[in-house]
Enzyme design. Structure first.
Site, PDB file in Angstrom:
ATOM      1  N   SER A   1       0.806  -1.193   0.096  1.00 45.60           N
ATOM      2  CA  SER A   1       0.076  -0.025   0.250  1.00 45.60           C
ATOM      3  C   SER A   1       0.921   1.239  -0.093  1.00 45.60           C
ATOM      4  CB  SER A   1      -1.078  -0.001   1.237  1.00 45.60           C
ATOM      5  OG  SER A   1      -1.341   1.274   1.406  1.00 45.60           O
TER       6      SER A   1
ATOM      7  N   TYR B   1      -2.503  -1.031  10.344  1.00 50.31           N
ATOM      8  CA  TYR B   1      -2.509  -1.368   8.748  1.00 50.31           C
ATOM      9  C   TYR B   1      -1.246  -0.798   8.136  1.00 50.31           C
ATOM     10  CZ  TYR B   1      -3.934  -1.162   4.058  1.00 50.31           C
ATOM     11  OH  TYR B   1      -3.984  -1.380   2.635  1.00 50.31           O
TER      12      TYR B   1
ATOM     13  N   LYS C   1       1.794  -3.270   6.236  1.00 46.09           N
ATOM     14  CA  LYS C   1       2.069  -3.120   4.798  1.00 46.09           C
ATOM     15  C   LYS C   1       3.531  -2.877   4.709  1.00 46.09           C
ATOM     16  CE  LYS C   1      -1.940  -4.053   2.861  1.00 46.09           C
ATOM     17  NZ  LYS C   1      -1.907  -5.145   2.181  1.00 46.09           N
TER      18      LYS C   1
END
Ligand SMILES: NC(=O)c1ccc[n+]([C@@H]2O[C@H](COP(=O)([O-])OP(=O)(O)OC[C@H]3O[C@@H](n4cnc5c(N)ncnc54)[C@H](O)[C@@H]3O)[C@@H](O)[C@H]2O)c1
Length: 267
Positions: free
Chosen positions: A139, A152, A156
Protein backbone atom coordinates in the site's frame (compact mmCIF):
# COMPACT_ATOMS: atom_id res chain seq x y z
CA UNK A 1 8.29 -12.53 -18.92
CA UNK A 2 5.68 -12.91 -21.65
CA UNK A 3 2.47 -13.49 -19.66
CA UNK A 4 0.48 -14.99 -22.55
CA UNK A 5 -0.65 -18.49 -21.59
CA UNK A 6 0.98 -18.23 -18.14
CA UNK A 7 -0.80 -19.59 -15.06
CA UNK A 8 -1.70 -16.77 -12.65
CA UNK A 9 -3.16 -17.02 -9.15
CA UNK A 10 -4.63 -13.86 -7.59
CA UNK A 11 -5.73 -13.90 -3.95
CA UNK A 12 -8.48 -11.59 -2.72
CA UNK A 13 -9.68 -11.50 -6.31
CA UNK A 14 -13.35 -11.31 -5.36
CA UNK A 15 -13.45 -7.57 -6.07
CA UNK A 16 -11.45 -4.36 -6.13
CA UNK A 17 -7.73 -4.51 -6.92
CA UNK A 18 -7.49 -8.31 -7.06
CA UNK A 19 -10.24 -8.43 -9.66
CA UNK A 20 -8.46 -5.66 -11.61
CA UNK A 21 -5.22 -7.67 -11.56
CA UNK A 22 -7.03 -10.84 -12.66
CA UNK A 23 -8.79 -9.00 -15.48
CA UNK A 24 -5.57 -7.41 -16.73
CA UNK A 25 -3.78 -10.78 -16.91
CA UNK A 26 -6.82 -12.34 -18.60
CA UNK A 27 -6.77 -9.53 -21.20
CA UNK A 28 -3.23 -10.62 -22.05
CA UNK A 29 -4.22 -14.24 -22.59
CA UNK A 30 -3.04 -15.65 -19.25
CA UNK A 31 -4.88 -18.49 -17.49
CA UNK A 32 -6.14 -16.95 -14.27
CA UNK A 33 -7.50 -18.30 -10.98
CA UNK A 34 -9.06 -15.80 -8.57
CA UNK A 35 -9.31 -16.89 -4.97
CA UNK A 36 -11.16 -15.31 -2.09
CA UNK A 37 -12.35 -16.21 1.38
CA UNK A 38 -15.76 -15.29 0.02
CA UNK A 39 -16.40 -17.85 -2.72
CA UNK A 40 -19.40 -15.94 -4.04
CA UNK A 41 -17.32 -12.77 -4.51
CA UNK A 42 -14.69 -14.80 -6.40
CA UNK A 43 -17.27 -16.57 -8.59
CA UNK A 44 -19.01 -13.29 -9.44
CA UNK A 45 -15.74 -11.67 -10.57
CA UNK A 46 -14.66 -14.75 -12.54
CA UNK A 47 -17.99 -14.65 -14.39
CA UNK A 48 -17.76 -10.89 -15.00
CA UNK A 49 -14.24 -11.17 -16.44
CA UNK A 50 -14.96 -14.33 -18.47
CA UNK A 51 -11.98 -15.51 -20.60
CA UNK A 52 -11.84 -18.81 -18.71
CA UNK A 53 -11.07 -17.23 -15.31
CA UNK A 54 -11.63 -19.77 -12.53
CA UNK A 55 -12.81 -19.00 -8.98
CA UNK A 56 -11.69 -20.82 -5.82
CA UNK A 57 -12.54 -20.39 -2.15
CA UNK A 58 -9.38 -19.77 -0.16
CA UNK A 59 -8.30 -18.55 3.24
CA UNK A 60 -4.81 -17.08 2.87
CA UNK A 61 -4.07 -17.43 6.59
CA UNK A 62 -4.32 -21.24 6.37
CA UNK A 63 -1.42 -23.34 4.98
CA UNK A 64 -3.88 -26.19 4.32
CA UNK A 65 -6.08 -23.90 2.25
CA UNK A 66 -2.99 -22.83 0.24
CA UNK A 67 -2.15 -26.50 -0.44
CA UNK A 68 -5.73 -27.13 -1.62
CA UNK A 69 -5.64 -24.13 -3.97
CA UNK A 70 -2.21 -25.10 -5.30
CA UNK A 71 -3.42 -28.64 -6.03
CA UNK A 72 -6.61 -27.35 -7.69
CA UNK A 73 -4.77 -24.93 -10.02
CA UNK A 74 -2.05 -27.47 -10.86
CA UNK A 75 -4.77 -30.01 -11.64
CA UNK A 76 -6.25 -27.58 -14.15
CA UNK A 77 -3.24 -26.01 -15.83
CA UNK A 78 0.03 -27.15 -14.20
CA UNK A 79 2.44 -25.05 -12.13
CA UNK A 80 1.65 -21.49 -11.13
CA UNK A 81 3.90 -19.03 -12.98
CA UNK A 82 2.71 -15.81 -11.36
CA UNK A 83 1.47 -15.53 -7.78
CA UNK A 84 -0.28 -12.31 -6.74
CA UNK A 85 -0.63 -12.08 -2.96
CA UNK A 86 -3.27 -9.39 -2.90
CA UNK A 87 -5.83 -10.35 -0.21
CA UNK A 88 -5.85 -7.84 2.62
CA UNK A 89 -8.06 -6.25 5.24
CA UNK A 90 -8.01 -2.86 6.95
CA UNK A 91 -9.41 -1.29 10.09
CA UNK A 92 -11.43 1.86 10.71
CA UNK A 93 -9.30 4.99 11.17
CA UNK A 94 -8.75 5.27 14.93
CA UNK A 95 -6.06 6.11 17.48
CA UNK A 96 -3.86 3.06 18.02
CA UNK A 97 -4.89 2.53 21.64
CA UNK A 98 -8.44 1.91 20.40
CA UNK A 99 -7.31 -1.08 18.31
CA UNK A 100 -8.00 -4.35 20.11
CA UNK A 101 -5.48 -7.17 20.28
CA UNK A 102 -7.90 -9.27 18.28
CA UNK A 103 -8.06 -6.64 15.51
CA UNK A 104 -4.26 -6.44 15.49
CA UNK A 105 -3.96 -10.22 15.18
CA UNK A 106 -6.52 -10.39 12.36
CA UNK A 107 -4.83 -7.68 10.30
CA UNK A 108 -1.41 -9.28 10.75
CA UNK A 109 -2.83 -12.74 9.98
CA UNK A 110 -4.34 -11.77 6.63
CA UNK A 111 -1.93 -9.03 5.50
CA UNK A 112 1.38 -10.52 6.67
CA UNK A 113 0.97 -14.22 7.49
CA UNK A 114 -1.16 -14.64 4.33
CA UNK A 115 1.62 -13.22 2.14
CA UNK A 116 4.29 -15.22 3.99
CA UNK A 117 2.46 -18.55 3.62
CA UNK A 118 1.63 -17.80 -0.01
CA UNK A 119 5.28 -17.14 -0.86
CA UNK A 120 6.44 -20.24 1.05
CA UNK A 121 3.92 -22.40 -0.80
CA UNK A 122 5.27 -21.51 -4.25
CA UNK A 123 8.88 -20.31 -3.80
CA UNK A 124 10.60 -23.73 -3.68
CA UNK A 125 9.08 -24.89 -6.97
CA UNK A 126 9.70 -21.58 -8.71
CA UNK A 127 13.35 -21.77 -7.63
CA UNK A 128 13.67 -25.34 -8.90
CA UNK A 129 12.04 -24.44 -12.23
CA UNK A 130 14.21 -21.32 -12.52
CA UNK A 131 11.23 -19.14 -13.41
CA UNK A 132 8.23 -17.45 -11.87
CA UNK A 133 7.09 -14.13 -10.47
CA UNK A 134 5.52 -13.04 -7.18
CA UNK A 135 3.56 -9.78 -6.85
CA UNK A 136 2.71 -8.68 -3.32
CA UNK A 137 0.14 -5.94 -2.70
CA UNK A 138 1.46 -3.51 -0.12
CA UNK A 139 0.00 0.00 0.00
CA UNK A 140 1.13 3.58 -0.18
CA UNK A 141 1.02 3.08 3.62
CA UNK A 142 3.76 0.46 3.15
CA UNK A 143 6.12 3.41 2.52
CA UNK A 144 4.20 6.19 4.28
CA UNK A 145 2.67 5.31 7.65
CA UNK A 146 -0.52 7.18 8.40
CA UNK A 147 -1.77 8.43 11.75
CA UNK A 148 -4.92 6.61 12.94
CA UNK A 149 -3.88 3.78 10.59
CA UNK A 150 -0.88 2.49 12.57
CA UNK A 151 -1.58 -1.24 12.55
CA UNK A 152 -2.56 -1.38 8.87
CA UNK A 153 0.54 0.69 8.02
CA UNK A 154 2.74 -1.67 10.05
CA UNK A 155 1.30 -4.69 8.24
CA UNK A 156 2.01 -3.08 4.86
CA UNK A 157 5.56 -2.10 5.87
CA UNK A 158 6.03 -5.80 6.65
CA UNK A 159 4.82 -6.72 3.16
CA UNK A 160 7.23 -4.21 1.62
CA UNK A 161 10.20 -5.50 3.65
CA UNK A 162 9.43 -9.17 3.10
CA UNK A 163 9.03 -8.63 -0.64
CA UNK A 164 12.19 -6.60 -1.08
CA UNK A 165 14.20 -9.19 0.88
CA UNK A 166 12.96 -12.15 -1.12
CA UNK A 167 13.50 -10.27 -4.39
CA UNK A 168 17.23 -10.54 -3.66
CA UNK A 169 16.93 -14.16 -2.48
CA UNK A 170 15.07 -15.25 -5.62
CA UNK A 171 16.83 -13.20 -8.32
CA UNK A 172 19.73 -15.69 -8.70
CA UNK A 173 17.13 -18.38 -9.46
CA UNK A 174 15.41 -16.40 -12.21
CA UNK A 175 12.35 -15.64 -10.08
CA UNK A 176 11.06 -12.05 -9.96
CA UNK A 177 9.28 -10.15 -7.19
CA UNK A 178 7.25 -6.95 -7.48
CA UNK A 179 5.50 -4.79 -4.90
CA UNK A 180 2.27 -2.94 -5.66
CA UNK A 181 1.71 0.23 -3.61
CA UNK A 182 -1.90 1.28 -4.26
CA UNK A 183 -3.25 4.64 -3.18
CA UNK A 184 -6.98 5.26 -3.06
CA UNK A 185 -8.60 2.72 -5.41
CA UNK A 186 -12.23 1.76 -5.88
CA UNK A 187 -13.08 -1.41 -3.91
CA UNK A 188 -15.34 -2.72 -1.16
CA UNK A 189 -12.56 -1.87 1.28
CA UNK A 190 -12.15 1.76 0.22
CA UNK A 191 -15.88 2.40 -0.21
CA UNK A 192 -16.40 0.97 3.29
CA UNK A 193 -13.63 3.23 4.60
CA UNK A 194 -15.43 6.42 3.58
CA UNK A 195 -16.48 7.80 6.94
CA UNK A 196 -19.90 9.16 7.69
CA UNK A 197 -19.42 12.23 5.49
CA UNK A 198 -22.07 14.43 3.90
CA UNK A 199 -23.06 13.16 0.45
CA UNK A 200 -21.14 15.88 -1.50
CA UNK A 201 -17.85 15.10 0.35
CA UNK A 202 -18.39 11.38 -0.10
CA UNK A 203 -18.83 12.01 -3.80
CA UNK A 204 -15.54 13.93 -3.97
CA UNK A 205 -13.71 11.05 -2.28
CA UNK A 206 -15.42 8.52 -4.51
CA UNK A 207 -14.39 10.51 -7.61
CA UNK A 208 -10.75 10.39 -6.41
CA UNK A 209 -10.67 6.58 -6.48
CA UNK A 210 -8.59 4.99 -9.21
CA UNK A 211 -10.28 2.19 -11.14
CA UNK A 212 -8.72 -1.22 -10.29
CA UNK A 213 -8.18 -2.34 -13.90
CA UNK A 214 -5.47 0.33 -14.28
CA UNK A 215 -3.56 -1.07 -11.30
CA UNK A 216 -3.93 -4.50 -12.87
CA UNK A 217 -2.43 -3.29 -16.15
CA UNK A 218 0.45 -1.70 -14.24
CA UNK A 219 1.04 -5.06 -12.50
CA UNK A 220 1.14 -6.88 -15.84
CA UNK A 221 3.71 -4.38 -17.20
CA UNK A 222 5.85 -4.80 -14.08
CA UNK A 223 5.84 -8.59 -14.43
CA UNK A 224 6.66 -8.32 -18.14
CA UNK A 225 9.63 -6.05 -17.33
CA UNK A 226 10.56 -7.62 -13.96
CA UNK A 227 10.24 -4.32 -12.07
CA UNK A 228 10.36 -4.24 -8.26
CA UNK A 229 8.25 -1.18 -7.39
CA UNK A 230 4.81 -0.60 -8.90
CA UNK A 231 3.72 2.97 -8.20
CA UNK A 232 0.14 3.48 -9.31
CA UNK A 233 -0.42 6.78 -7.47
CA UNK A 234 2.63 9.04 -8.02
CA UNK A 235 0.89 11.96 -6.25
CA UNK A 236 2.37 10.60 -2.98
CA UNK A 237 5.96 11.39 -4.03
CA UNK A 238 6.29 14.74 -2.17
CA UNK A 239 5.22 13.08 1.11
CA UNK A 240 7.72 10.25 0.55
CA UNK A 241 10.49 12.73 -0.24
CA UNK A 242 9.71 14.63 2.98
CA UNK A 243 9.90 11.37 4.96
CA UNK A 244 13.22 10.46 3.34
CA UNK A 245 14.59 13.96 4.00
CA UNK A 246 13.78 13.56 7.70
CA UNK A 247 15.50 10.16 7.75
CA UNK A 248 18.59 11.44 5.91
CA UNK A 249 18.81 14.40 8.29
CA UNK A 250 19.03 11.99 11.25
CA UNK A 251 22.24 10.44 9.85
CA UNK A 252 25.11 12.22 11.60
CA UNK A 253 28.01 11.09 13.77
CA UNK A 254 27.94 7.50 15.16
CA UNK A 255 26.55 7.19 18.70
CA UNK A 256 29.93 5.79 19.84
CA UNK A 257 32.62 8.41 19.09
CA UNK A 258 35.15 7.12 16.53
CA UNK A 259 33.14 3.97 15.75
CA UNK A 260 33.96 2.46 12.37
CA UNK A 261 31.59 -0.17 10.96
CA UNK A 262 33.36 -3.49 10.36
CA UNK A 263 33.36 -4.60 6.77
CA UNK A 264 32.08 -8.13 6.21
CA UNK A 265 34.57 -10.17 4.20
CA UNK A 266 33.20 -10.83 0.73
CA UNK A 267 33.35 -14.06 -1.28
N1 LIG B 1 -8.48 0.06 -2.20
C1 LIG B 1 -7.49 0.81 -1.78
O1 LIG B 1 -7.61 2.04 -1.79
C2 LIG B 1 -6.21 0.17 -1.31
C3 LIG B 1 -5.13 1.02 -1.04
C4 LIG B 1 -3.93 0.45 -0.65
C5 LIG B 1 -3.80 -0.91 -0.54
N2 LIG B 1 -4.87 -1.72 -0.79
C6 LIG B 1 -4.66 -3.17 -0.67
O2 LIG B 1 -5.13 -3.81 -1.84
C7 LIG B 1 -5.50 -5.14 -1.55
C8 LIG B 1 -6.89 -5.41 -2.11
O3 LIG B 1 -7.82 -4.63 -1.39
P1 LIG B 1 -9.10 -3.95 -2.06
O4 LIG B 1 -9.04 -2.52 -1.80
O5 LIG B 1 -9.30 -4.44 -3.44
O6 LIG B 1 -10.21 -4.49 -1.07
P2 LIG B 1 -11.36 -5.58 -1.20
O7 LIG B 1 -11.93 -5.68 0.16
O8 LIG B 1 -12.25 -5.26 -2.35
O9 LIG B 1 -10.57 -6.91 -1.60
C9 LIG B 1 -9.90 -7.73 -0.68
C10 LIG B 1 -10.44 -9.14 -0.83
O10 LIG B 1 -9.70 -9.99 0.06
C11 LIG B 1 -10.60 -10.95 0.55
N3 LIG B 1 -10.08 -11.55 1.80
C12 LIG B 1 -10.15 -11.04 3.05
N4 LIG B 1 -9.60 -11.90 3.92
C13 LIG B 1 -9.18 -12.97 3.21
C14 LIG B 1 -8.55 -14.19 3.54
N5 LIG B 1 -8.24 -14.50 4.81
N6 LIG B 1 -8.25 -15.07 2.54
C15 LIG B 1 -8.57 -14.78 1.26
N7 LIG B 1 -9.19 -13.65 0.88
C16 LIG B 1 -9.48 -12.75 1.84
C17 LIG B 1 -11.91 -10.20 0.75
O11 LIG B 1 -13.03 -11.08 0.79
C18 LIG B 1 -11.91 -9.25 -0.44
O12 LIG B 1 -12.67 -9.75 -1.53
C19 LIG B 1 -5.40 -5.29 -0.02
O13 LIG B 1 -4.18 -5.92 0.30
C20 LIG B 1 -5.40 -3.85 0.45
O14 LIG B 1 -4.76 -3.71 1.69
C21 LIG B 1 -6.06 -1.20 -1.16
Amino acid sequence: MDVTGKVVLVTGGGGGIGAGIAEAFAEKGARVAVTDINGTFAATEAERIGRGVVALEHNVTSPESWEDVKAAVEGLWGSVDILCNNAGISLPFQPMEAVSLDQFDRVMAVNVRGVFVGCKTFMPEMKTRGSGHIVNTSSVNGQLPHQTFAVYSASKFAVTALSEAIRDELAPFGVGVSILYPGLTRSRMSEGQIPDLPEDKRQVLSDMMMEPIWLGRAVVRAVENNELHIISHPDHLPALEARMDRLHAAFGEPAQPGYIAARMPTG
